[in-house]
Every structure is written in structure tokens, then in C-alpha cells.
Design a protein around this motif. Structure first.
Motif, PDB file in Angstrom:
ATOM      1  N   MET A   1       0.844  -1.173  -0.116  1.00  0.00           N
ATOM      2  CA  MET A   1      -0.073  -0.040   0.103  1.00  0.00           C
ATOM      3  C   MET A   1       0.825   1.225  -0.162  1.00  0.00           C
ATOM      4  N   GLN A   2       1.892   1.129   0.715  1.00  0.00           N
ATOM      5  CA  GLN A   2       2.807   2.307   0.878  1.00  0.00           C
ATOM      6  C   GLN A   2       3.587   2.729  -0.377  1.00  0.00           C
ATOM      7  N   LEU A   3       3.721   1.758  -1.161  1.00  0.00           N
ATOM      8  CA  LEU A   3       4.442   1.672  -2.501  1.00  0.00           C
ATOM      9  C   LEU A   3       3.583   2.080  -3.627  1.00  0.00           C
ATOM     10  N   SER A   4       2.428   1.253  -3.607  1.00  0.00           N
ATOM     11  CA  SER A   4       1.556   1.727  -4.692  1.00  0.00           C
ATOM     12  C   SER A   4       1.228   3.314  -4.988  1.00  0.00           C
ATOM     13  N   PRO A   5       1.420   3.805  -6.340  1.00  0.00           N
ATOM     14  CA  PRO A   5       0.975   5.089  -6.419  1.00  0.00           C
ATOM     15  C   PRO A   5      -0.701   5.200  -6.445  1.00  0.00           C
ATOM     16  N   PRO A   6      -1.163   6.414  -6.142  1.00  0.00           N
ATOM     17  CA  PRO A   6      -0.579   7.713  -5.588  1.00  0.00           C
ATOM     18  C   PRO A   6      -0.159   7.451  -4.231  1.00  0.00           C
ATOM     19  N   PRO A   7       0.743   8.356  -3.820  1.00  0.00           N
ATOM     20  CA  PRO A   7       1.027   8.163  -2.454  1.00  0.00           C
ATOM     21  C   PRO A   7      -0.034   8.666  -1.503  1.00  0.00           C
ATOM     22  N   LEU A   8       0.220   7.941  -0.481  1.00  0.00           N
ATOM     23  CA  LEU A   8      -0.939   8.232   0.531  1.00  0.00           C
ATOM     24  C   LEU A   8      -0.874   9.676   1.450  1.00  0.00           C
ATOM     25  N   PRO A   9      -1.908  10.274   1.860  1.00  0.00           N
ATOM     26  CA  PRO A   9      -1.766  11.313   2.637  1.00  0.00           C
ATOM     27  C   PRO A   9      -1.239  10.892   3.827  1.00  0.00           C
ATOM     28  N   ALA A  10      -0.401  12.011   4.243  1.00  0.00           N
ATOM     29  CA  ALA A  10       0.644  11.946   5.649  1.00  0.00           C
ATOM     30  C   ALA A  10      -0.086  11.111   6.752  1.00  0.00           C
ATOM     31  N   HIS A  11      -1.257  11.366   7.216  1.00  0.00           N
ATOM     32  CA  HIS A  11      -1.760  10.760   8.282  1.00  0.00           C
ATOM     33  C   HIS A  11      -2.032   9.404   8.071  1.00  0.00           C
ATOM     34  N   HIS A  12      -2.300   8.994   6.951  1.00  0.00           N
ATOM     35  CA  HIS A  12      -2.730   7.646   6.616  1.00  0.00           C
ATOM     36  C   HIS A  12      -1.227   6.957   6.679  1.00  0.00           C
ATOM     37  N   GLN A  13      -0.085   7.469   5.905  1.00  0.00           N
ATOM     38  CA  GLN A  13       0.977   7.010   5.937  1.00  0.00           C
ATOM     39  C   GLN A  13       1.510   6.667   7.512  1.00  0.00           C
ATOM     40  N   THR A  14       1.303   7.605   8.326  1.00  0.00           N
ATOM     41  CA  THR A  14       1.445   7.249   9.914  1.00  0.00           C
ATOM     42  C   THR A  14       0.838   6.178  10.327  1.00  0.00           C
ATOM     43  N   MET A  15      -0.725   6.016   9.972  1.00  0.00           N
ATOM     44  CA  MET A  15      -1.390   5.089  10.455  1.00  0.00           C
ATOM     45  C   MET A  15      -0.852   3.668   9.784  1.00  0.00           C
ATOM     46  N   LEU A  16      -0.358   3.836   8.675  1.00  0.00           N
ATOM     47  CA  LEU A  16      -0.092   2.523   7.945  1.00  0.00           C
ATOM     48  C   LEU A  16       1.606   2.129   8.819  1.00  0.00           C
ATOM     49  N   GLU A  17       2.122   3.022   9.053  1.00  0.00           N
ATOM     50  CA  GLU A  17       3.473   2.671   9.827  1.00  0.00           C
ATOM     51  C   GLU A  17       3.270   2.141  11.129  1.00  0.00           C
ATOM     52  N   GLY A  18       2.081   2.688  11.962  1.00  0.00           N
ATOM     53  CA  GLY A  18       1.953   2.154  13.175  1.00  0.00           C
ATOM     54  C   GLY A  18       1.589   0.594  13.098  1.00  0.00           C
ATOM     55  N   MET A  19       0.639   0.340  11.813  1.00  0.00           N
ATOM     56  CA  MET A  19       0.013  -0.821  11.896  1.00  0.00           C
ATOM     57  C   MET A  19       1.030  -1.767  11.651  1.00  0.00           C
ATOM     58  N   ARG A  20       2.173  -1.335  10.667  1.00  0.00           N
ATOM     59  CA  ARG A  20       3.296  -2.220  10.287  1.00  0.00           C
ATOM     60  C   ARG A  20       3.995  -2.577  11.613  1.00  0.00           C
ATOM     61  N   HIS A  21       4.263  -1.613  12.500  1.00  0.00           N
ATOM     62  CA  HIS A  21       4.973  -1.907  13.769  1.00  0.00           C
ATOM     63  C   HIS A  21       4.190  -2.938  14.669  1.00  0.00           C
ATOM     64  N   GLN A  22       3.093  -2.863  14.799  1.00  0.00           N
ATOM     65  CA  GLN A  22       2.053  -3.621  15.672  1.00  0.00           C
ATOM     66  C   GLN A  22       2.142  -5.011  15.010  1.00  0.00           C
ATOM     67  N   ILE A  23       2.363  -5.260  13.658  1.00  0.00           N
ATOM     68  CA  ILE A  23       2.380  -6.433  13.102  1.00  0.00           C
ATOM     69  C   ILE A  23       3.627  -7.146  13.420  1.00  0.00           C
ATOM     70  N   ASP A  24       4.715  -6.500  13.350  1.00  0.00           N
ATOM     71  CA  ASP A  24       5.948  -7.109  13.731  1.00  0.00           C
ATOM     72  C   ASP A  24       6.178  -7.494  15.116  1.00  0.00           C
ATOM     73  N   LEU A  25       5.471  -6.697  16.196  1.00  0.00           N
ATOM     74  CA  LEU A  25       5.413  -6.998  17.354  1.00  0.00           C
ATOM     75  C   LEU A  25       4.699  -8.226  17.542  1.00  0.00           C
ATOM     76  N   MET A  26       3.560  -8.320  16.859  1.00  0.00           N
ATOM     77  CA  MET A  26       2.633  -9.641  16.971  1.00  0.00           C
ATOM     78  C   MET A  26       3.382 -10.862  16.627  1.00  0.00           C
ATOM     79  N   LEU A  27       4.291 -10.711  15.498  1.00  0.00           N
ATOM     80  CA  LEU A  27       4.808 -12.014  14.863  1.00  0.00           C
ATOM     81  C   LEU A  27       6.037 -12.300  15.870  1.00  0.00           C
ATOM     82  N   SER A  28       6.682 -11.176  16.357  1.00  0.00           N
ATOM     83  CA  SER A  28       7.567 -11.793  17.501  1.00  0.00           C
ATOM     84  C   SER A  28       7.147 -12.322  18.504  1.00  0.00           C
ATOM     85  N   ASP A  29       5.923 -12.148  19.159  1.00  0.00           N
ATOM     86  CA  ASP A  29       5.320 -12.782  20.193  1.00  0.00           C
ATOM     87  C   ASP A  29       4.650 -14.067  19.819  1.00  0.00           C
TER      88      ASP A  29
END
Lengths: 507, 233
Positions: free
Chosen positions: A301-329
Motif C-alpha cells: 500500500m505504501q509503495l503503490s501510487p498515488p502516495p498516501l496522505p501523511a496521516h494515513h502514512q503514519t497509521m500504516l507505519e503504526g500498523m506495520r510496527h504492531q504486526i511486527d510485534l505480534m509476529l515476534s510474540d
């Protein structure tokens, strides 16, 4: 030669009968004594003696001979009704008659004994054969009892009970209709101790009970108790050898049953281990696949055009981070599940410690962002036999633990040195350290340190400890004097293989 | 990106994973042919003649390692393998069977793109578009001079032993690609040593000490635990 129980037949009644027979013959012959030749009368007596020898054995035939001779002397040899001998030749006749009677009775009674023994042996062999064919097919120790009881009753005229050990090694009677009080302590003693001689065993009858250990190839499998209903006669050698064969055979049958049970248990264990692994891997697969897809889609989603609005971008990054934590658990839960059993299958190889630490640093690159890591590792650290994947988890978890409890910018130190045939590895930080008294508790499952709001399932350190213990090592946690937490891992050095180094230089 | 679109055959049975990998690949300018089973994937490979195959090791219809062997019977198309963390043995088997590299699920899109780039670059290098200019290969501040058999950090000569040099050149020839213990042992020591990975570990430790600035936290000679080694530029 010994005829079992033959003596029982030699009662006073038998002897009386012999005398009676001699009397009857004498009475029958008396009216004829003036018409028959002396030699014929003698022959008739001889015939009687022969018959008695044939039917009743040696002792009675000798008795019959003596009485016959006395009767013959008294009633038939002239002068009649006296023991006086007028012709000395008669003495010779009488001596021969005695000799012939003795030889005949000896031969016939020998034959009788042989027949008796042969019959007996056949009976024993048949009952042993029956026992064997009944015991070979059984699958449960309880099934041993009826054929054994029958065998003992038929051959020894006694009752039998069997005792086998339970899981803790103490003897328990196998179910049986007999309920005679027996000395369990005596049986237990016999079962546990070194074998005593057969003579001691066979003469050790207590309260009418004979205790016999059932020996397998390497150890006792149980105890057979013979219970006498009457005053027990001592066993004859044939019976003893029969009894010996019987207990050896039953011992081997019990041993076979034991092996079969153990083999089945092992296959059940293997099966349950296989099931557990299948469950873990399918669980791992089922949880990881959708989460991995989520992570990937967030990336895409981050990579596909057109670029996301900034606040969506932040939300997406947060989502990605939470997913990583979950995988590690999820990984930690699966690691712990794998380590849960006492038997951890380690894939041990001779490893270079520095390499494993290096790999852990690379894996933990993300969590270590902003931290300083100092590594001091001498070149003298030998190869260590370990499961590299598991040890990498150990270092990853320790590094993650350190970052979790220290502020960004803190310093984590890892060093290794040889102390007393052990490699001592230290992982230390300069954070707040452990709460006092919590140095042991932190290794328990699902326990977090003092920091409120830390994420994660709290399994990292229990995994660390389980892996280190599985490697034959120890781990302890303590606060440093200078402040901060410190883990000390001690691994045995073992006996590393030698490696031929090439020392020459490249030309 | 190259001017002509590059083709990828993606063989993966998990729909979700297939979808996002396809999305990521399309976003990077690839033409993707999706397959759900090994059989279908083999057919696609034969008919599309792709530039790259991405193959999941846990396919329902066939063993992934088998599929690699079959593909390698008739073509050298680069194969990137997808696997999960607990299947190290399978990954090694796949690499030894001829796969070019692997990715452990879950992986991020940047990781996937980097791996694909490395695999494709290696292929073009093999076809003569090499980046080892005049026999000199550089990574970090290290220069490997293949013609004069010299390794230098800046202007300073690094003294390697013949075996260390051999390992290094093997890694250089396969830069970016993971090499299994077995592969390196076989190439450097010979077939008798394939079961003695500790030899390789000891020599790699020596090499890291000479090449890396911090041998405990290497930047170029990377260890893939349970698999092998990889040279990263």
C-alpha cells in the motif's frame, strides 16, 4: 531309583493283603498235598510270588517269598506240620526258590518303575506343552494366572498365586480366585535381592507357602507363590525340575509382555511428539500466513501510487510496527511450546560464538536502533557445541529485553571469557536494573519486568533459560554494582574437534 | 528498470501472500504470472519462459525441493524460494538443489525487492554484463584484486591464507547470494569435508577478523544461521 509317591502305596494294608493271599493259596493247596508233587507245590508258590512282584513291587514280593517259604516248609515238606528238614537237598531247593523270587521281583519291579516314570514324564511334558501353548498367545499379564494355576494343581496338587511389580516396583498379586494370606514382605525381599540358590528357595516354605522368583533374562519379573492345601511333602527331583522349567518359562513370558508394553509406550510417545510438532507447525502456519499477508499488504500500500496522505502514512507505519510485534510474540510462544517438554531436541554443532552473536545482532537490528552495543570477545574462545538457531534466539531475546527496560541511547555490553573450563558470557546494560528480589522471578513464564506498559507476552527470558539449561549451562541475573542489569551465562567447554589451519600466506 | 518488462512466475498456494507479492512485484514493474500449484507453476514456467521464479516451499501438491530439481533439469532461470522460520533444513535442501536464494516469511516488500534485484543482477553478470571491472571487486573499503590475488583495505594489504582467499573469492563470485555450508566446503575443501561445517566456521571467523572492522557485528560477511554465509556489499 526313586518312584514318586510310591511309598504311599506301601501301607500296612498291602502287607496284610500279601499275607492273606499266601494264606488263601496255602488253604487251597492243603487238601491236595498228598496228591501233588512237592516240586509242583513249590512252583505254585513261585507263581504267586511272581504275580505279587509284578503287581506290587519288590518289598511285598520279598515278604510274599518269606511267607510262602514258611508255609511251604511247615505244611508241605515232609514231615508235615513241622519245620524239620529230613533231606538236606530241600535246603538247596529252598535257597534257589528264594533266589528266583528275589531276581524275578527285582526285574519286574524295575520294569514297573520304568513304566511309571515314563508315564509320569509324558504327563509332565504334556502339561508343560499345554502351559506353553496357552502362554505364548497372551497379551496381558492377567491372562497368565489361569493356565499357571491349572499347571500347578495338576502337577503339584497345590494352589498358585502370582505377584508382579507395579510402576513403582512394589509387588501386587495378579487377579486370582485364591485369597490366601501371603507374606508380601518375603516376596518383595526375594524379588528385589540377588538370586539365592535353588535349594534355599525350595526349602524356604513359610506357613505352607513356597515363594519362587520368576526370572527373565536380566532381572526378576515377578514371584510365583505355591500354596499347599495339606501337609506338603518334599518335592521329588522330577517335580523340582518341572517346577524350575515352569518358573523360567513364566518369567520369560512376563519379560516378553514387559518388552511389548514398553515398545507400545515408545511408539505412543513418538506418535504424540509427531502430533505435537504437526500441531505446532500448522498453528505457526495458520497464524503467520495471514499476519505475513497483512504486513506485506501494508508495505504494498505504501509503495503503490498515488502516495498516501501523511496521516494515513503514519497509521500504516503504526500498523506495520504492531504486526511486527505480534509476529515476534507468536514466534516466542511457538519457541516456548517447542521447549516445553523436558526433552528438547537440539541440533548441536560446533559453533563459533562470535558468529552466533553477530547473527543475533543482525536479526535484532531494528530493536537495537539508537542503542550502543559493545562486544568484547577474546580470540581464545573455543568452538562451542550448541544449537545455533536456539542460541541466536537467546541473544536476540536478551538484547530485546535490554532495549525494553533501558532508555534509547543506553549501552549494552556483551563479553565472553574462559573461566574454569567454562565459557562465561555476560550480557549487561546500564539501565535501571532489576527490582530487588526479582532476579529469579523474571525467568518465570508470562512475567514482565518492572516497566509498566511494556508489550510482549513475557516469555523471552523463560525461553532463554530453557535453552541454556538444555545446553547443560546455567544462567543468572543480577544487578551490576555500577548500576544496570547483568545476565551471566555459563556454558561447559566440552571437547572441541581440532581444525587444521593453513598458516602460510597467500603468494 | 529495464526497458522490456521482466516476467516472474509466482508459485504460492496461500492466496493472501500471493496477492501481496504480486502487488509488490507489479508496483516494481514486473509482469506476474500467478500459479496456485506446483504443476500449474511448471506449466507456466515452460510456456512463459520467465526471468525469475518465486516458489513457496510448502506447496500442497508437491515437495518444493523436488520442483526445483525438476526445473533445474532443463533451465537455469533464477529461483527465489519462500519459506518459514522453522524450516531451515528444507531451505538448505532447496538451495543445494539449485535455488538461488530464499526469503523467510513474513518478509517486507523492501526485502523482497532487494532479494529479487540481487538475483537478477547476478544473472546478468553471468551473461557478461559484469560489475567486476578489470578483475577488481570492491565492497565497503575492501578491494579484491582477482588478477593479482591481492586483498586491500584502502591502500593497506590484508594478509590472507590461501583457504581464506578461496572462500572470499567464492563469496565475491556470488555476491548477495547465500551460499550453504555444504556448497562452500565442497568448493574449497572438497567432497570429503562436506560434513565438517566447523572447519568453515573457524576459517570464516578468521576471515571476518581480517576483513570486518568489528568482527562481532559484521557488515559484509553475513552469517545466515543454520544455512550458510552471504557477502553483502
Amino acid at each position: 531309583m526313586n518312584v514318586p509317591r510310591f511309598s504311599v502305596l506301601l501301607t500296612v494294608r498291602d502287607e496284610f493283603l500279601v499275607v492273606l493271599w499266601v494264606g488263601v493259596v496255602t488253604l487251597c493247596l492243603l487238601p491236595l498235598r498228598n496228591h501233588l508233587l512237592v516240586a509242583n507245590i513249590l512252583m505254585i508258590y513261585l507263581f504267586l510270588v511272581f504275580l505279587i512282584a509284578l503287581k506290587r513291587g519288590r518289598k511285598l514280593s520279598v515278604l510274599a517269598t518269606i511267607f510262602s517259604l514258611l508255609a511251604f516248609f511247615y505244611f508241605f515238606l515232609p514231615p508235615h506240620s513241622s519245620f524239620e528238614i529230613i533231606d538236606l537237598q530241600y535246603l538247596l531247593t529252598l535257597s534257589f526258590m528264594l533266589l528266583i523270587a528275589l531276581i524275578t521281583s527285582h526285574l519286574t519291579s524295575g520294569l514297573r518303575t520304568q513304566v511309571y516314570l515314563a508315564e509320569n514324564r509324558e504327563r509332565h511334558i504334556r502339561s508343560l506343552y499345554d502351559l506353553a501353548s496357552e502362554l505364548t498367545g497372551i497379551v496381558d499379564s492377567g491372562q497368565i494366572v489361569p493356565p499357571c494355576r491349572r499347571f500347578i494343581r495338576d502337577n503339584f496338587d497345590e494352589e498358585a498365586m502370582m505377584l508382579v511389580p507395579n510402576e513403582t516396583g512394589s509387588l501386587q498379586p495378579l487377579p486370582s480366585p485364591v485369597s490366601t494370606p501371603i507374606l508380601l514382605s518375603r516376596a518383595q525381599e526375594l524379588f528385589e535381592h540377588e538370586p539365592i540358590t535353588w535349594q534355599e528357595l525350595i526349602s524356604g516354605r513359610r506357613d505352607g507357602c513356597l515363594y519362587l522368583p520368576l526370572r527373565g533374562n536380566d532381572r526378576n519379573q515377578g514371584i510365583l507363590v505355591l500354596i499347599s492345601n495339606h501337609d506338603a511333602n518334599p518335592l521329588s527331583p522330577e517335580q523340582e525340575s518341572l517346577l524350575k522349567t515352569c518358573i523360567t518359562f513364566v518369567g520369560l513370558v512376563l519379560e516378553r509382555l514387559g518388552y511389548a508394553a514398553r515398545a507400545q509406550q515408545a511408539s505412543v510417545q513418538i506418535e504424540s511428539e509427531r502430533l505435537r510438532n504437526a500441531l505446532l507447525s500448522s498453528l505457526s502456519h495458520d497464524i503467520r500466513t495471514p499476519v505475513a499477508a497483512m504486513a506485506g499488504m501494508a508495505d504494498a500500500m505504501q509503495l503503490s501510487p498515488p502516495p498516501l496522505p501523511a496521516h494515513h502514512q503514519t497509521m500504516l507505519e503504526g500498523m506495520r510496527h504492531q504486526i511486527d510485534l505480534m509476529l515476534s510474540d507468536v514466534d516466542k510462544l511457538l519457541d516456548m511450546a517447542r521447549l516445553h517438554r523436558d526433552i528438547v531436541t537440539l541440533n548441536k554443532e560446533w559453533q563459533v560464538l562470535e558468529e552466533v552473536v553477530g547473527a543475533a545482532l543482525k536479526t535484532s537490528m531494528d530493536v537495537l536502533t539508537g542503542y550502543e552495543v559493545r562486544i568484547t570477545m577474546g580470540n581464545d574462545i573455543p568452538l562451542l557445541e550448541m544449537d545455533a538457531m536456539m542460541m541466536e534466539r537467546v541473544f536476540c531475546n536478551l538484547l530485546e529485553n535490554a532495549t525494553r527496560h533501558t532508555p534509547i541511547g543506553s549501552c549494552i555490553e556483551i563479553d565472553a571469557k574462559i573461566v574454569d573450563r567454562h565459557v562465561v558470557i555476560q550480557v549487561a546494560d546500564n539501565g535501571p536494573g532489576f527490582p530487588p528480589g526479582q532476579e529469579e522471578a523474571i525467568f518465570a513464564k508470562f512475567v514482565h519486568g518492572n516497566t509498566a506498559g511494556t508489550s510482549g507476552v513475557g516469555l523471552g527470558l523463560s525461553i532463554v533459560r530453557a535453552v541454556i539449561l538444555a545446553h547443560g549451562g546455567t544462567i543468572l541475573a543480577e544487578n551490576r554494582n555500577a548500576g544496570g542489569a547483568r545476565f551471566e551465562i555459563k556454558l561447559p567447554m566440552g571437547d572441541p574437534p581440532s581444525v587444521t589451519l593453513d598458516t602460510e600466506e597467500l603468494s | 528498470m529495464t526497458e522490456t518488462m521482466q516476467h516472474v512466475v509466482l508459485i504460492e498456494d496461500e492466496k493472501m501472500i500471493r496477492r501481496y507479492v504480486a502487488m509488490a512485484l507489479t508496483a516494481s514493474g514486473f509482469k506476474v504470472w500467478e500459479s496456485e500449484t506446483a504443476e500449474q507453476g511448471l506449466l507456466e514456467t515452460a510456456s512463459r519462459r520467465p526471468d525469475l521464479i518465486i516458489l513457496d516451499l510448502g506447496l500442497p501438491d508437491r515437495d518444493g525441493v523436488d520442483v526445483i530439481r525438476e526445473i533445474r533439469l532443463w533451465c537455469e532461470i533464477p529461483i527465489l524460494v519462500l519459506s518459514v522460520r522453522t524450516e531451515e533444513v528444507q531451505k538448505v535442501a532447496a538451495l543445494d538443489a539449485g535455488a538461488d536464494d530464499y526469503l523467510t516469511k513474513p518478509f517486507g516488500v523492501p526485502e523482497l525487492q532487494a532479494r529479487i534485484r540481487a538475483v537478477l543482477r547476478r544473472k546478468s553478470r553471468q551473461e557478461g554484463e559484469g560489475d567486476i571491472e578489470e578483475g577488481i571487486f570492491e565492497f565497503g573499503d575492501i578491494q579484491v584484486d582477482m588478477i593479482h590475488r591481492r586483498v586491500k583495505r584502502g591502500e593497506q594489504l590484508i594478509h590472507l591464507t590461501p583457504i581464506e582467499y578461496q572462500i572470499l573469492t567464492l563469496l565475491v563470485a556470488n555476491v548477495g547470494r547465500v551460499l550453504t555450508h555444504r556448497f562452500i566446503l565442497q568448493k574449497v575443501w572438497g567432497p570429503d569435508y562436506v560434513d565438517r561445517p566447523h572447519y568453515l566456521r573457524v576459517f570464516m571467523a578468521g576471515l571476518r577478523r581480517k576483513i570486518e572492522e568489528n568482527s562481532s557485528n559484521p557488515k559484509h560477511l553475513m552469517t545466515e544461521i543454520g544455512i550458510g554465509y552471504r557477502l553483502v556489499r
